[in-house]
Design a protein around this motif. Structure first.
Motif, PDB file in Angstrom:
ATOM      1  N   ARG A  36     -20.561  -6.132 -13.053  1.00  0.00           N
ATOM      2  CA  ARG A  36     -21.675  -5.228 -12.725  1.00  0.00           C
ATOM      3  C   ARG A  36     -22.772  -5.929 -11.925  1.00  0.00           C
ATOM      4  N   HIS A  37     -22.337  -6.897 -11.106  1.00  0.00           N
ATOM      5  CA  HIS A  37     -23.223  -7.606 -10.190  1.00  0.00           C
ATOM      6  C   HIS A  37     -22.533  -7.741  -8.840  1.00  0.00           C
ATOM      7  N   PRO A  38     -22.345  -6.614  -8.132  1.00  0.00           N
ATOM      8  CA  PRO A  38     -21.651  -6.686  -6.842  1.00  0.00           C
ATOM      9  C   PRO A  38     -22.447  -7.494  -5.817  1.00  0.00           C
ATOM     10  N   CYS A  39     -21.756  -8.002  -4.831  1.00  0.00           N
ATOM     11  CA  CYS A  39     -22.416  -8.726  -3.744  1.00  0.00           C
ATOM     12  C   CYS A  39     -23.382  -7.774  -3.035  1.00  0.00           C
ATOM     13  N   CYS A  40     -24.587  -8.256  -2.732  1.00  0.00           N
ATOM     14  CA  CYS A  40     -25.560  -7.438  -2.000  1.00  0.00           C
ATOM     15  C   CYS A  40     -24.908  -6.919  -0.724  1.00  0.00           C
ATOM     16  N   GLY A  41     -25.126  -5.651  -0.443  1.00  0.00           N
ATOM     17  CA  GLY A  41     -24.608  -5.047   0.770  1.00  0.00           C
ATOM     18  C   GLY A  41     -23.169  -4.578   0.679  1.00  0.00           C
ATOM     19  N   ASP A  42     -22.493  -4.849  -0.418  1.00  0.00           N
ATOM     20  CA  ASP A  42     -21.078  -4.503  -0.558  1.00  0.00           C
ATOM     21  C   ASP A  42     -20.921  -3.103  -1.148  1.00  0.00           C
ATOM     22  N   ARG A  43     -21.116  -2.103  -0.303  1.00  0.00           N
ATOM     23  CA  ARG A  43     -21.071  -0.717  -0.758  1.00  0.00           C
ATOM     24  C   ARG A  43     -19.683  -0.320  -1.251  1.00  0.00           C
ATOM     25  N   THR A  44     -18.641  -0.961  -0.750  1.00  0.00           N
ATOM     26  CA  THR A  44     -17.283  -0.661  -1.208  1.00  0.00           C
ATOM     27  C   THR A  44     -17.133  -0.941  -2.698  1.00  0.00           C
ATOM     28  N   TYR A  45     -17.811  -1.969  -3.184  1.00  0.00           N
ATOM     29  CA  TYR A  45     -17.667  -2.382  -4.577  1.00  0.00           C
ATOM     30  C   TYR A  45     -18.940  -2.160  -5.406  1.00  0.00           C
ATOM     31  N   GLY A  46     -19.788  -1.223  -4.976  1.00  0.00           N
ATOM     32  CA  GLY A  46     -20.855  -0.763  -5.847  1.00  0.00           C
ATOM     33  C   GLY A  46     -22.245  -1.324  -5.641  1.00  0.00           C
ATOM     34  N   ALA A  47     -22.513  -1.997  -4.537  1.00  0.00           N
ATOM     35  CA  ALA A  47     -23.857  -2.527  -4.294  1.00  0.00           C
ATOM     36  C   ALA A  47     -24.852  -1.396  -4.042  1.00  0.00           C
ATOM     37  N   ASP A  48     -26.095  -1.667  -4.321  1.00  0.00           N
ATOM     38  CA  ASP A  48     -27.188  -0.715  -4.134  1.00  0.00           C
ATOM     39  C   ASP A  48     -27.487  -0.575  -2.638  1.00  0.00           C
ATOM     40  N   PRO A  49     -27.272   0.611  -2.051  1.00  0.00           N
ATOM     41  CA  PRO A  49     -27.527   0.772  -0.617  1.00  0.00           C
ATOM     42  C   PRO A  49     -29.008   0.628  -0.256  1.00  0.00           C
ATOM     43  N   ALA A  50     -29.906   0.967  -1.178  1.00  0.00           N
ATOM     44  CA  ALA A  50     -31.338   0.818  -0.895  1.00  0.00           C
ATOM     45  C   ALA A  50     -31.712  -0.660  -0.775  1.00  0.00           C
TER      46      ALA A  50
END
Length: 127
Positions: free
Chosen positions: A65-79
């Motif tokens: 539950r700590h996706p890489c920043c910017g990694d929208r494929t794997y659940g990162a916060d787009p904001a």
């Protein structure tokens, strides 16, 4: 935790064919991580791989539950990605080390952060 190991098999995501996921029938996958810097919105980690599965770092960090920043494929916060100016995941191999398959010699390659990732890290450090 600030450091740890993710020992979780990785296979095709049964819900999304273009993604991978931690799955019971996946291939064995082991990722070690250690926190280098901890900040309010993100942390900088050093990752060491025992295995080399497709999207391994991305899948294991997302599973924690700590996706890489910017990694929208794997659940990162787009904001957060927009705030950091990221159009891709914040993932970079600063140092790669392995035995050359032809010579058996240990080789190391070093690469500084590209400008976009360096900028995002500075924004994170400023809080």
């Amino acid at each position: 935790p600030a450091a740890g190991t993710v020992d979780a098999p990785i296979g095709r995501d049964p819900r999304h064919a273009h993604r991978f996921a931690v799955t019971p029938d996946g291939r064995p996958s082991v990722t070690h991580y250690e926190t280098v810097e901890s900040h309010r919105f993100a942390s900088l980690l050093e990752i060491t791989l025992e295995t080399g599965r497709t999207h391994q770092i991305r899948v294991h960090m997302s599973a924690l539950r700590h996706p890489c920043c910017g990694d929208r494929t794997y659940g990162a916060d787009p904001a957060l990605a927009a705030r950091l100016g990221l159009t891709r995941q914040w993932l970079h191999a600063v140092r790669l080390r392995f035995r050359h398959p032809g010579t058996g010699e240990q080789v190391t390659f070093v690469s500084p952060y590209p400008a976009d990732l360096d900028h995002a890290l500075e924004v994170i450090r400023e809080g």
